[in-house]
Design a protein around this motif. Structure first.
Motif, PDB file in Angstrom:
ATOM      1  N   ILE A  22       0.852  -1.186   0.000  1.00  9.41           N
ATOM      2  CA  ILE A  22       0.000   0.000   0.000  1.00  9.41           C
ATOM      3  C   ILE A  22       0.889   1.238   0.000  1.00  9.41           C
ATOM      4  CG2 ILE A  22      -1.773   1.222   1.306  1.00  9.41           C
ATOM      5  CD1 ILE A  22      -2.568  -1.439   2.488  1.00  9.41           C
ATOM      6  N   PRO A  23       0.573   2.246  -0.786  1.00 12.16           N
ATOM      7  CA  PRO A  23       1.389   3.452  -0.839  1.00 12.16           C
ATOM      8  C   PRO A  23       1.189   4.334   0.404  1.00 12.16           C
ATOM      9  CG  PRO A  23      -0.497   3.671  -2.272  1.00 12.16           C
ATOM     10  CD  PRO A  23      -0.529   2.278  -1.772  1.00 12.16           C
TER      11      PRO A  23
ATOM     12  N   GLY B 121      -8.370   0.067  -2.126  1.00 13.61           N
ATOM     13  CA  GLY B 121      -8.323  -0.494  -0.782  1.00 13.61           C
ATOM     14  C   GLY B 121      -8.783  -1.926  -0.679  1.00 13.61           C
ATOM     15  N   SER B 122      -9.183  -2.560  -1.778  1.00 14.17           N
ATOM     16  CA  SER B 122      -9.655  -3.946  -1.730  1.00 14.17           C
ATOM     17  C   SER B 122      -8.477  -4.911  -1.753  1.00 14.17           C
ATOM     18  CB  SER B 122     -10.581  -4.219  -2.908  1.00 14.17           C
ATOM     19  OG  SER B 122      -9.885  -4.045  -4.135  1.00 14.17           O
TER      20      SER B 122
ATOM     21  N   MET C 259      -4.318  -0.893  -8.349  1.00 16.20           N
ATOM     22  CA  MET C 259      -3.598   0.071  -9.163  1.00 16.20           C
ATOM     23  C   MET C 259      -3.249  -0.465 -10.547  1.00 16.20           C
ATOM     24  SD  MET C 259      -0.219  -1.264  -9.010  1.00 16.20           S
ATOM     25  CE  MET C 259       0.911   0.097  -9.045  1.00 16.20           C
ATOM     26  N   GLU C 260      -3.215  -1.797 -10.750  1.00 17.78           N
ATOM     27  CA  GLU C 260      -2.938  -2.407 -12.048  1.00 17.78           C
ATOM     28  C   GLU C 260      -3.467  -3.837 -12.052  1.00 17.78           C
ATOM     29  OE1 GLU C 260      -1.914  -1.565 -14.893  1.00 17.78           O
ATOM     30  OE2 GLU C 260      -0.783   0.299 -14.727  1.00 17.78           O
ATOM     31  N   THR C 261      -3.475  -4.425 -13.251  1.00 16.97           N
ATOM     32  CA  THR C 261      -3.717  -5.854 -13.420  1.00 16.97           C
ATOM     33  C   THR C 261      -2.498  -6.444 -14.107  1.00 16.97           C
ATOM     34  OG1 THR C 261      -6.121  -5.646 -13.556  1.00 16.97           O
ATOM     35  CG2 THR C 261      -5.156  -7.597 -14.542  1.00 16.97           C
TER      36      THR C 261
ATOM     37  N   ASN D 158     -13.473  -1.058 -10.847  1.00 14.75           N
ATOM     38  CA  ASN D 158     -14.477  -1.771 -10.053  1.00 14.75           C
ATOM     39  C   ASN D 158     -14.554  -3.247 -10.439  1.00 14.75           C
ATOM     40  OD1 ASN D 158     -16.369  -1.747  -7.977  1.00 14.75           O
ATOM     41  ND2 ASN D 158     -18.088  -1.478  -9.396  1.00 14.75           N
ATOM     42  N   VAL D 159     -13.402  -3.880 -10.687  1.00  8.11           N
ATOM     43  CA  VAL D 159     -13.373  -5.313 -10.985  1.00  8.11           C
ATOM     44  C   VAL D 159     -13.656  -6.076  -9.697  1.00  8.11           C
ATOM     45  CG1 VAL D 159     -11.947  -7.234 -11.751  1.00  8.11           C
ATOM     46  CG2 VAL D 159     -11.745  -5.021 -12.881  1.00  8.11           C
ATOM     47  N   SER D 160     -14.669  -6.926  -9.726  1.00  8.96           N
ATOM     48  CA  SER D 160     -15.023  -7.705  -8.537  1.00  8.96           C
ATOM     49  C   SER D 160     -14.576  -9.152  -8.624  1.00  8.96           C
ATOM     50  CB  SER D 160     -16.540  -7.663  -8.301  1.00  8.96           C
ATOM     51  OG  SER D 160     -17.233  -8.164  -9.442  1.00  8.96           O
ATOM     52  N   ASP D 161     -14.242  -9.646  -9.809  1.00  9.76           N
ATOM     53  CA  ASP D 161     -13.738 -11.011  -9.946  1.00  9.76           C
ATOM     54  C   ASP D 161     -13.025 -11.140 -11.282  1.00  9.76           C
ATOM     55  OD1 ASP D 161     -13.139 -13.561  -9.223  1.00  9.76           O
ATOM     56  OD2 ASP D 161     -15.201 -14.232  -8.977  1.00  9.76           O
ATOM     57  N   VAL D 162     -12.167 -12.119 -11.384  1.00  5.62           N
ATOM     58  CA  VAL D 162     -11.389 -12.352 -12.599  1.00  5.62           C
ATOM     59  C   VAL D 162     -11.235 -13.851 -12.778  1.00  5.62           C
ATOM     60  CG1 VAL D 162      -9.140 -12.293 -11.440  1.00  5.62           C
ATOM     61  CG2 VAL D 162      -9.298 -11.687 -13.857  1.00  5.62           C
TER      62      VAL D 162
END
Length: 984
Positions: free
Chosen positions: A44-45, A270-271, A291-293, A320-324
């Protein structure tokens, strides 16, 4: 073989290893395949927060060698460190340095503790140091050649204690000087590496000569034989041996390119991190941070960022990605209830065109346990699941989706009132390769509590099975679930604070307990909540909290212990695993760099359980299960040998659990002996099928009823956390092996001119007596090379059985042959009477008469075969007819016509109904020669007429010729006598 090596072996024999929880919206879902975990940590920054952690490492990858010869690096991260406290059998290089080296001269468990400033004492580590003659390791690197689809594996030997840093970091392109000398020295002693494939049992040898201290081994690129092992000869150097290395080598995979001007796609600020990977390719991983994928195909040795084109998503949607999830089709993102896919060329929204809802999706998941092989009788199995609150969709390759269930139908199946509330709470794939489980949320008033039910759907039988399980939870609680690696359905469920267990097909349920706080893990972890649960093939279970505190227990164990602190609580982490089973802590910094770090789960588990004095109830659990998949065909059996050794008076036994259709019988042989205070039980279990498929009313129905997939689990009756490997789960597939086939010996596609051609068949030689001759194209690719035979030479086909590993056996059972183009100008040398028939045997003529509505290839087969060797079967008839059934021992041969030659293309079919579930057929061709074709009658008559005309012409000519000679002689004599008197 080390525990890590066995983990990778189990994972790809079944074909992948452990599983991590993939949560849906609330907790990210994960999947892993072995005892080793890959932690992905995002910093975390914020400003640095002081924390105290003790970590250790060795030069051997994945702590493969952790012995008295190893240099152990100790590291204490914190500001209050004073010095190290070590036992007298160990020594440290610098006692007062926070980072130093440790060596232990004697094996055993050694307690290491940092001494710090202040009243609080730090946790100690109980390091288990072994005494081993394994000192050296194989190093390998791979070069891929796409022009011929091969991979060259460059192999050399290295000593982890004297290796180059690049070799320790696994990025060396060539061996160091020490490794060159060591490899050459061992090569002179007879050492040579060999690569074995564990799935298809193939062996690859190196080139004859070493090159600069390395061996080069060429292997073909493959996607279904990826588990490989480097083995060497039993050669020692200074009492040191080389450890075999197990590794995964897949077809080279490409990461998605970073397109200029694309924008980041992330999870909410924050997730926790969200992670997923391809089900059977452990190294292909996608991580979504806030911050990135990131994506990698080599467990983050190299990686790229996944970004999306502008103007497709709004800024709020992009963050707002909730799943991948990831599959061969691409990377799937769930954003605001809508499913998107990122491929190499595009980023698009999925919906109505793909038979998916345009919104309202609450979860996506894929299979956690990757089985390389399975038996599916009907359709293909799903690889992906998508669901809303009321609908379930299954996904298949090439972006094909199908809605299979709604909550309205489920209410009817479960006999629930239409006015009650029933929603799909969560979806998970069990350990069974053909099943999917639904967690259903049920309530009437829905004000305080709700019930969680479990329903399992079998994709092969298309049956829904309601499980005897219900969990009462508050109405606002979300429950995640994951199934254990077992034959029977066994799963763990968890909310934010507790873990619930369901063992032995839901017969044992409860809450995982802790020494204090009655199983509330949050109270033992500074009020943190559960983030991830990790399970491996050994049954190890690790519960990771959001602040990186971890708890540990094993499958079928009902209490957990707290693991030592390893990672700063301010770091966000996720759990994954590399392709070689290595466990890493991967830190993702603000500048986008990645630094991996191993985590020794095996050593840490031993450390925390050492002080508890917990002991394993058995000494050894052995078996001969070297594969996790067995095909069982008709007439075959599978025998499994298992042995357990335990102290006397403990009273253990071996448990055999099976899950699936009741289609097999089993016999047990148990041997028991006691010696020196230890009991040894040896059990041999034989699985077989005893069904007679001959002369039944419905052959295909009976076959379908007696085929299917069974999961079996062999385990001790009791276990504990310190126990070694005991999980032995495998499949028995009763049915047709698709890799099984037959061929006629002596036929190939190499000994003839490889081309197609045409030939004609005289209409009188055909079975259906057409009005004109038949023109046939000889398909060389399908028929192969014809065998040329003299017309006087009889022929008996020798049929051989093959599978994916090559030749199996000569087929000794009955089979039939027929000419595929309809010729019937051949016969058989045996008669029914000579073959021993008591009644008239089946023939092609009689079977065609009985099945006029069927094509020729279907009129006769194992489904309607009846033998002729009993008065009770069949009816009397002419036993002097040819017997048209052949086997290896009845000396029945094909006999050719004597008045003409020709080309015959035969198909062979196995006739015995008790030989195989497969419809075994093959093709061979025969060309006869040696006959002079019979001329036509007109030609013969014309020839005879010409011959007679010539004869009479010669006769007349000879008459006149001899008359002329006769006259000449008469006249000459008369003239002579007339001249004589004149002279006198």
């Amino acid at each position: 073989m080390s525990a890590q090596g066995v983990a990778v072996l189990l994972s790809w024999l079944s074909c992948c290893g452990s599983a991590l929880w993939r949560s849906n919206r609330h907790v990210p879902t994960f999947s892993t395949k072995s005892v080793n975990i890959l932690f992905l940590t995002f910093r975390i920054p914020t400003e640095l927060v002081s924390f105290n952690d003790l970590r250790y490492s060795s030069n051997s990858p994945n702590y493969h060698i952790f012995s008295t010869r190893s240099t152990i690096t100790l590291e204490y991260e914190g500001t209050s460190f004073l010095e190290w406290s070590v036992p007298g059998t160990c020594s440290v290089k610098n006692k007062s340095s926070a980072r130093t080296e440790l060596r232990c001269s004697s094996p055993g468990v050694h307690t290491i503790r940092p001494i710090v400033v202040g009243p609080d004492s730090e946790e100690e580590r109980n390091l288990s140091v072994q005494s081993s003659h394994i000192c050296f390791l194989w190093y390998y690197r791979v070069i891929s050649f796409f022009h011929n689809f091969t991979q060259v594996i460059i192999v050399w030997i290295y000593d982890p204690e004297n290796a180059d840093p690049s070799e320790i970091l696994r990025n060396a392109n060539e061996p160091s000087l020490n490794s060159i000398i060591l490899s050459k020295q061992l090569a002179t002693l007879g050492q040579k590496p060999t690569i074995f494939t564990s799935l298809q049992r193939k062996v690859y040898f190196p080139e004859s000569k070493m090159k600069n201290g390395t061996w080069h081994i060429s292997v073909p690129m493959t996607t279904d034989d990826v588990l490989k092992e480097i083995k060497g000869n039993q050669v020692a150097f200074q009492d040191c041996f080389i450890a075999d290395v197990l590794f995964l080598l897949t077809f080279p995979l490409l990461t998605m390119p970073e397109i200029p001007d694309s924008l980041p796609i992330t999870s909410p600020q924050g997730s926790q991190l969200i992670l997923a990977w391809a089900t059977c390719v452990l190294s292909s991983v996608v991580v979504v941070a806030d911050m990135e994928t990131f994506q990698t195909n080599d467990s983050f040795r190299t990686w790229t960022r996944i970004r999306v084109p502008p103007n497709i998503l709004t800024d709020d949607e992009r963050h707002n990605v909730s799943d991948v999830n990831i599959s061969w089709d691409g990377i799937f993102f769930l954003i605001n209830g809508i499913l998107y896919i990122k491929t190499f060329t595009a980023f698009k929204r999925l919906g109505r065109n793909e038979n998916l809802p345009d919104g309202g999706i609450i979860g996506i998941t894929s299979r956690k346990w990757c089985w390389a092989r399975h038996l599916l009788k009907s359709k293909i199995r799903s690889i992906f699941a998508v669901w809303t609150k009321s609908e379930l969709y299954l996904g298949y390759p090439l972006l094909r989706f199908m809605k299979i269930m709604t909550t309205e139908k489920l209410k009817s199946l479960l006999d629930i009132s239409p006015t009650d509330t029933l929603t799909i709470h969560n979806v998970e794939y069990p350990g069974h390769p053909l099943e999917i489980a639904l967690l259903l949320s049920y309530c009437s008033a829905c004000t305080v509590n709700k019930k969680i039910y479990v329903v399992i759907y079998n994709e092969d039988t298309e049956q829904w099975m309601n499980q005897d399980f219900a969990l009462d939870v508050p109405s606002d609680t979300f429950v995640n679930a994951h199934f254990l690696y077992s034959a029977l359905p066994e799963l763990l469920l968890w909310d934010k604070h507790r873990v619930y267990y369901c063992y032995h097909n839901f017969t044992e349920t409860g809450v995982i307990q802790t020494p204090t706080e009655f199983g509330n893990l949050s109270r033992l972890s500074q009020n943190s909540t559960i983030h991830i649960i990790f399970i491996d093939y050994y049954g190890n279970v690790v519960v990771k909290m959001e602040n990186n505190i971890m708890f540990y227990f094993k499958a079928n164990i009902k209490d957990a212990v707290k693991l030592h602190a390893w990672t700063n609580s301010t770091l966000k982490s996720a759990v994954s695993m590399s392709s070689s089973g290595l466990m890493y802590l991967i830190h993702v910094f603000e500048n986008g760099t990645i630094r991996p770090q191993e985590y020794p789960l095996r050593l840490e588990a031993k450390s925390v359980t050492f002080n508890s004095k917990e002991k394993c109830p058995y000494v050894a659990f052995l078996n001969n299960i070297f594969s996790v998949f067995f095909f069982l065909d008709k007439g075959q059996n599978v025998s499994i040998w298992t042995q357990i050794v335990y102290p006397e008076n403990v009273g253990l036994y071996i448990v055999v659990e099976s899950y699936g259709p009741n289609i097999l019988q089993e016999t047990y042989q148990v041997h028991y002996e006691v010696a020196l205070g230890y009991c040894t039980k040896t059990m041999t279990v034989t699985f077989f099928q005893n069904v007679n498929y001959e002369a039944v009313d419905d052959y295909f129905k009976l076959q379908h009823q007696n085929t299917g997939l069974l999961l079996l689990h062999m385990r001790p009756s009791d276990s504990a956390r310190p126990c070694p490997i005991s999980q032995k789960v495998f499949q028995i597939a009763v049915g047709c092996n698709p890799h099984k086939y037959i061929a006629v010996k002596g036929f190939n596609k190499k000994e003839c001119l490889q081309h197609d051609f045409f030939y004609h068949i005289e209409k009188s030689y055909l079975r259906n007596k057409p009005s004109k001759n038949l023109r046939v194209k000889y398909n060389w690719k399908e028929y192969g090379c014809p065998l040329r035979l003299d017309f006087r030479e009889k022929f008996r086909p020798l049929v051989q059985l093959y599978n994916e590993n090559g030749y199996v056996e000569d087929v000794e059972v009955n089979f039939i042959v027929w000419e595929i183009h309809g010729r019937n100008d051949y016969s058989f040398n045996n008669t029914m009477k000579k073959s021993g028939c008591l009644n008239e045997a089946q023939t092609w003529k009689s079977m065609i008469e009985l099945n006029k509505h069927l094509p020729l290839e279907e009129v006769w087969g194992p489904e309607n075969y009846k033998h002729c060797f009993s008065y009770a079967i069949g009816k009397p008839g002419d036993l002097n007819q040819p017997y048209e059934i052949i086997n290896k021992s009845n000396y029945n041969h094909l006999v050719w016509p004597v008045d003409h030659s020709g080309m015959y293309v035969f198909r062979v079919k196995i006739l015995d109904p008790n030989y195989s579930f497969c419809n075994l057929t093959t093709i061979f061709a025969i060309e006869t020669f040696g006959m002079i074709p019979s001329p036509s009658g007109y030609l013969v008559a014309a020839f005879l007429f010409v011959l007679m005309l010539l004869f009479f012409s010669i006769l007349v000519l000879s008459y006149f010729h001899y008359m002329r000679i006769y006259k000449q002689c008469i006249y000459e004599t008369l003239n002579k006598y007339e001249r004589t008197p004149k002279n006198n």
